[in-house]
Design a protein around this motif. Structure first.
Motif, PDB file in Angstrom:
ATOM      1  N   HIS A  37      12.908  13.201   4.998  1.00  9.03           N
ATOM      2  CA  HIS A  37      13.152  12.786   3.272  1.00  9.03           C
ATOM      3  C   HIS A  37      11.926  11.694   3.607  1.00  9.03           C
ATOM      4  O   HIS A  37      10.993  11.153   4.301  1.00  9.03           O
ATOM      5  CB  HIS A  37      13.809  11.042   3.620  1.00  9.03           C
ATOM      6  CG  HIS A  37      15.076  11.708   3.712  1.00  9.03           C
ATOM      7  ND1 HIS A  37      16.337  10.955   2.732  1.00  9.03           N
ATOM      8  CD2 HIS A  37      15.980  12.926   3.176  1.00  9.03           C
ATOM      9  CE1 HIS A  37      17.040  12.070   2.456  1.00  9.03           C
ATOM     10  NE2 HIS A  37      16.911  12.937   2.806  1.00  9.03           N
ATOM     11  N   THR A  40       8.816   5.431   2.261  1.00 13.40           N
ATOM     12  CA  THR A  40       8.283   4.695   1.147  1.00 13.40           C
ATOM     13  C   THR A  40       7.537   3.183   1.838  1.00 13.40           C
ATOM     14  O   THR A  40       7.280   3.534   3.504  1.00 13.40           O
ATOM     15  CB  THR A  40       9.768   3.450   0.784  1.00 13.40           C
ATOM     16  OG1 THR A  40      10.563   3.010   2.089  1.00 13.40           O
ATOM     17  CG2 THR A  40      10.782   4.736   0.670  1.00 13.40           C
ATOM     18  N   ALA A  41       6.543   3.365   1.052  1.00 13.80           N
ATOM     19  CA  ALA A  41       5.999   1.528   1.718  1.00 13.80           C
ATOM     20  C   ALA A  41       6.441   1.294   2.444  1.00 13.80           C
ATOM     21  O   ALA A  41       6.121   0.026   3.488  1.00 13.80           O
ATOM     22  CB  ALA A  41       5.075   0.808   0.696  1.00 13.80           C
ATOM     23  N   ARG A  42       7.761   0.483   1.971  1.00 14.82           N
ATOM     24  CA  ARG A  42       8.375  -0.511   2.627  1.00 14.82           C
ATOM     25  C   ARG A  42       8.817  -0.040   3.661  1.00 14.82           C
ATOM     26  O   ARG A  42       8.757  -1.105   4.846  1.00 14.82           O
ATOM     27  CB  ARG A  42      10.040  -0.752   1.933  1.00 14.82           C
ATOM     28  CG  ARG A  42      10.599  -2.094   2.671  1.00 14.82           C
ATOM     29  CD  ARG A  42      11.720  -2.040   1.741  1.00 14.82           C
ATOM     30  NE  ARG A  42      12.577  -3.846   2.091  1.00 14.82           N
ATOM     31  CZ  ARG A  42      13.242  -2.986   2.963  1.00 14.82           C
ATOM     32  NH1 ARG A  42      13.520  -2.513   3.823  1.00 14.82           N
ATOM     33  NH2 ARG A  42      14.061  -4.327   4.022  1.00 14.82           N
ATOM     34  N   ASP A  43       9.319   0.962   3.995  1.00 15.17           N
ATOM     35  CA  ASP A  43      10.076   1.357   5.161  1.00 15.17           C
ATOM     36  C   ASP A  43       8.551   1.113   6.468  1.00 15.17           C
ATOM     37  O   ASP A  43       7.896   1.551   7.573  1.00 15.17           O
ATOM     38  CB  ASP A  43       9.817   3.468   5.227  1.00 15.17           C
ATOM     39  CG  ASP A  43      11.250   3.684   4.619  1.00 15.17           C
ATOM     40  OD1 ASP A  43      11.646   3.216   4.710  1.00 15.17           O
ATOM     41  OD2 ASP A  43      11.508   4.371   3.888  1.00 15.17           O
ATOM     42  N   ASP A  77       3.135  12.326   1.613  1.00 14.12           N
ATOM     43  CA  ASP A  77       3.335  10.638   1.455  1.00 14.12           C
ATOM     44  C   ASP A  77       2.221   9.976   1.421  1.00 14.12           C
ATOM     45  O   ASP A  77       2.235   8.790   0.980  1.00 14.12           O
ATOM     46  CB  ASP A  77       3.840  10.224   3.070  1.00 14.12           C
ATOM     47  CG  ASP A  77       5.279  10.638   3.225  1.00 14.12           C
ATOM     48  OD1 ASP A  77       6.222  11.251   1.916  1.00 14.12           O
ATOM     49  OD2 ASP A  77       6.069  11.059   4.247  1.00 14.12           O
ATOM     50  N   ARG A  80       1.006  10.545  -1.746  1.00 10.42           N
ATOM     51  CA  ARG A  80       1.793   9.750  -2.894  1.00 10.42           C
ATOM     52  C   ARG A  80       1.540   8.054  -2.901  1.00 10.42           C
ATOM     53  O   ARG A  80       1.863   8.092  -4.074  1.00 10.42           O
ATOM     54  CB  ARG A  80       3.201  10.430  -2.693  1.00 10.42           C
ATOM     55  CG  ARG A  80       4.278   9.592  -3.202  1.00 10.42           C
ATOM     56  CD  ARG A  80       5.474   9.660  -3.072  1.00 10.42           C
ATOM     57  NE  ARG A  80       5.764  10.018  -2.083  1.00 10.42           N
ATOM     58  CZ  ARG A  80       6.025   8.753  -0.725  1.00 10.42           C
ATOM     59  NH1 ARG A  80       6.064   7.416  -1.956  1.00 10.42           N
ATOM     60  NH2 ARG A  80       6.546   8.547   0.029  1.00 10.42           N
ATOM     61  N   LEU A  81       1.162   7.843  -1.768  1.00 10.45           N
ATOM     62  CA  LEU A  81       0.757   6.452  -1.796  1.00 10.45           C
ATOM     63  C   LEU A  81      -0.180   5.877  -1.847  1.00 10.45           C
ATOM     64  O   LEU A  81      -1.137   4.924  -2.043  1.00 10.45           O
ATOM     65  CB  LEU A  81       1.206   5.953  -0.401  1.00 10.45           C
ATOM     66  CG  LEU A  81       3.132   5.979  -0.581  1.00 10.45           C
ATOM     67  CD1 LEU A  81       3.613   5.879   1.560  1.00 10.45           C
ATOM     68  CD2 LEU A  81       4.188   5.602  -1.903  1.00 10.45           C
ATOM     69  N   GLY A 144       8.298  11.720   6.270  1.00 13.55           N
ATOM     70  CA  GLY A 144       8.726  11.166   5.990  1.00 13.55           C
ATOM     71  C   GLY A 144       8.889  10.237   7.339  1.00 13.55           C
ATOM     72  O   GLY A 144       8.659   9.087   8.205  1.00 13.55           O
TER      73      GLY A 144
END
Length: 314
Positions: A37, A40-43, A77, A80-81, A144
């Motif tokens: 998965h 995310t930025a928060r992860d 990732d 994307r970020l 992920g």
């Protein structure tokens, strides 16, 4: 009612300790992301906080946290970020500051003066929090996966010899599993006998100084609380706090330079392209590098000039 700066939920454990949402050392079946998965930025921010807590080093009166964080992400990732990396860096610093405030909040026993000795205060690093993101090109990396390497400079200890110590903390979240390792490395004082990949000579208020490049990447600039610099220059504000990055490719031994400044960087009198662009008001690093000759004159905003010499090159 509008809630501001809402922090991750906390869990009160049976022993009375509080486990914050930022800690992943007690993974739960429903909260651990499945392998594959996207992160995310928060992860990522929460993993940086976990790394900080793993790397705390208690002294007698204070506790030191790691200051430098290198975050490696799956290339998908990362791409994307990457457009929000500046915002992620800003929010990571805010989250680290908030975590320090939580760690320093007095317990009930301390407030009632029942504790025999208060816990040592966790102090923020003098140079501020340094957070950088990189693509992870290792085999077997999945979307992920998050790998974080952090560094904490320690005072010299007699049992380790005369050099200062660096504590290195590696935390990973791979395939939904989290691990952490720590090791100490002695940093000997820079001497002529030490191997240096290159030297940078420059004039500082009439005196010639020489910087010996003993690692594969350095940051050059005026520095500041939120700006880590290896070669810190005491010069005019025309030179940016983080003006340029100099990188050595460990496989080829070749050197590359990247301009991150407002007023530009030159090599042998020629301006190099900037690696910075502004997207929606945010500063973004395009990762534009220029190969550096074995000997070069590097100009920073036409204010200060560095004479670069690669080791072993005539």
């Amino acid at each position: 009612m509008i809630q501001r700066n809402r922090r991750p939920a906390s869990l009160v454990l049976p022993d009375g300790k509080i486990e914050h949402g930022s800690l992943r050392s007690r993974p739960k079946p429903m909260s651990t992301p499945a392998a594959g998965h996207p992160a995310t930025a928060r992860d990522i921010i929460l993993e940086i906080i976990r790394n900080m807590r793993e790397g705390l080093e208690p002294l007698h009166h204070t506790t030191l946290p790691p200051a430098i964080y290198h975050v490696y992400l799956h290339p998908d990732d990362y791409e994307r970020l990457r457009g929000i990396f500046p915002l992620m860096q800003q929010e990571t610093r805010q989250a680290l500051d908030a975590e320090l405030a939580d760690l320093n909040r007095a317990s009930l026993g301390e407030r009632l003066k029942l504790a025999r000795k208060p816990a040592s205060k966790v102090v923020a690093p003098e140079g501020g929090w340094q957070v950088q993101f990189f693509p992870n090109t290792d085999d077997g990396v999945e979307p992920g996966d998050i790998v974080i390497y952090s560094e904490l400079a320690l005072p010299a200890k007699p049992e380790f010899g005369t050099g200062s110590m660096t504590k290195r903390i590696n935390t990973t979240r791979m395939a939904g599993e989290t691990t952490a390792t720590r090791k100490y490395e002695e940093q000997l004082p820079a001497t002529k006998e030490m191997e240096a990949y290159a030297t940078l000579s420059y004039d500082d208020h009439g005196a010639t100084k020489t910087y010996r490049m003993t690692k594969n990447q350095i940051v050059i600039g005026r520095g500041g609380r939120d700006y880590w610099t290896d070669l810190k220059l005491n010069t005019l504000p025309d030179v940016s706090r983080e003006h340029a990055r100099l990188r050595r490719d460990a496989d080829t031994g070749e050197f590359y330079i990247k301009d991150l400044s407002r007023l530009g960087t030159s090599v042998n009198g020629e301006n190099i392209p900037t690696s910075v662009e502004i997207v929606d008001g945010e500063k973004r690093d395009k990762n534009v590098e220029v190969k550096l000759p074995a000997q070069a004159r590097i100009g920073l905003a036409d204010v200060i000039f560095l004479e670069f010499h690669a080791a072993g090159k005539a």
